[in-house]
Design a protein around this motif. Structure first.
Motif: not given
Length: 320
Positions: A144-147, A107-111, A166-170, A185-192
């Motif tokens: 950061p990405w873990v829900e 389940g770790n796509n971004e982590t 968590r799913e990035a929306y914008a 509207g919750s912040v996930i992580a800085p855009l990298r």
């Protein structure tokens, strides 16, 4: 005690038992003068007499085992007081083949799996038995990405980690910072990562909180929505649309649908969005203001000046 040195226990009769609740003094001896022990001590005394007379059999090595148990309990207590219980359990269970050798992550796509291993603190000698699942889960939940996260022991040497991310929306730009946000509207992580550049961009204070409600208003205008490069929040009250050709559309604070209908009409009738303009102001209901680009404004000014010269020349010629 009788003449033979034996302890004789008196038996309390039924009548004495019936009077047990009465607060009467118990006799110290029966009528024959023999010693009467209180009831709680009779079994203990009987055991001691049997032990002294050899009637009780004690297994071999009982003393050795008792001594070992006593010293072991003392050692465990000392380790507990000194804070060495975990280290002892870790080294002991590792020696018996319970060292963690495999960590299965799903389940770790971004982590990153490396981040997971570092947080778990696995060093090749970590014992599966001594690992605290609750502590491990709490550490991973702060990534950061873990829900949600589940950690499970699979004996003898494996850990399974299952993540829901968590799913990035914008993308939200606040100052010079770019952050990925969820739909709420919750912040996930800085855009990298450039792979998120296709997400809509919202700019300004409070833009992340109002992003979803505003974007949903564009469901009926898909062609225009695809041309929007940034949704810019102005003074926390209204929005500007920055289009892909540099045109800025200034929307009103309320009745956005009316403004969008007017913009669509002007574009259909006059091909407005393809002209050399800088901004379209739709904030006022009774008028639409067009702002030209500096180049277009200069060209327009030259045309106006040339037209004025032509009019003045024609008037002079008419007077002659």
């Amino acid at each position: 005690m009788d003449g033979g040195g034996r302890v004789v226990f008196a038996v309390i009769g039924r009548k004495a038992r019936r009077l047990r609740g009465a607060r009467l003094p118990l006799p110290a001896a029966d009528p024959d003068g023999r010693l009467v022990l209180p009831r709680p001590f009779r079994r203990m005394a009987r055991f001691l007499v049997n032990l002294a007379s050899g009637r009780v059999h004690i297994p071999a090595h009982t003393g050795t085992i008792s001594a070992v148990a006593f010293y072991a309990a003392t050692g465990l207590y000392g380790m507990s007081v000194g804070g060495y219980t975990y280290s002892f359990a870790q080294s002991t269970t590792t020696a018996f083949g319970f060292a963690i050798e495999d960590v299965k992550v799903s389940g770790n796509n971004e982590t990153s799996e490396i981040d997971i291993l570092q947080l778990l603190g696995l060093d090749g000698t970590t014992s599966l038995v001594a690992l605290d699942i609750g502590v491990a889960r709490e550490k991973l939940a702060h990534l950061p990405w873990v829900e949600t996260v589940a950690v499970r022991k699979v004996y003898p040497r494996t850990i399974e980690v299952t993540l829901k991310e968590r799913e990035a929306y914008a993308i939200w730009q606040h100052g010079s910072e770019l952050s990925l946000i969820e739909k709420n509207g919750s912040v996930i992580a800085p855009l990298r990562d450039n792979k998120f550049t296709a997400l809509p961009l919202f700019v300004g204070q409070d833009a992340e909180a109002a992003a979803v409600d505003f974007e949903e208003q564009f469901a009926g205008w898909p062609d225009l929505k695809t041309r929007v490069k940034a949704f810019v929040r102005v003074a926390g009250r209204r929005w500007d649309l920055h289009l892909d050709n540099g045109v800025v559309v200034k929307l009103p604070e309320t009745d956005v649908q009316r403004a969008m209908q007017e913009l669509t009409r002007l574009d259909a009738e006059q091909n407005l969005l393809e002209r050399d303009i800088a901004a379209i102001d739709l904030r006022l209901q009774d008028r639409t203001t067009i702002q030209l680009t500096p180049e277009a404004a200069a060209r327009r000014q030259a045309v106006v000046e040339a037209r004025d010269k032509a009019v003045k020349k024609a008037e002079r010629e008419k007077q002659i």
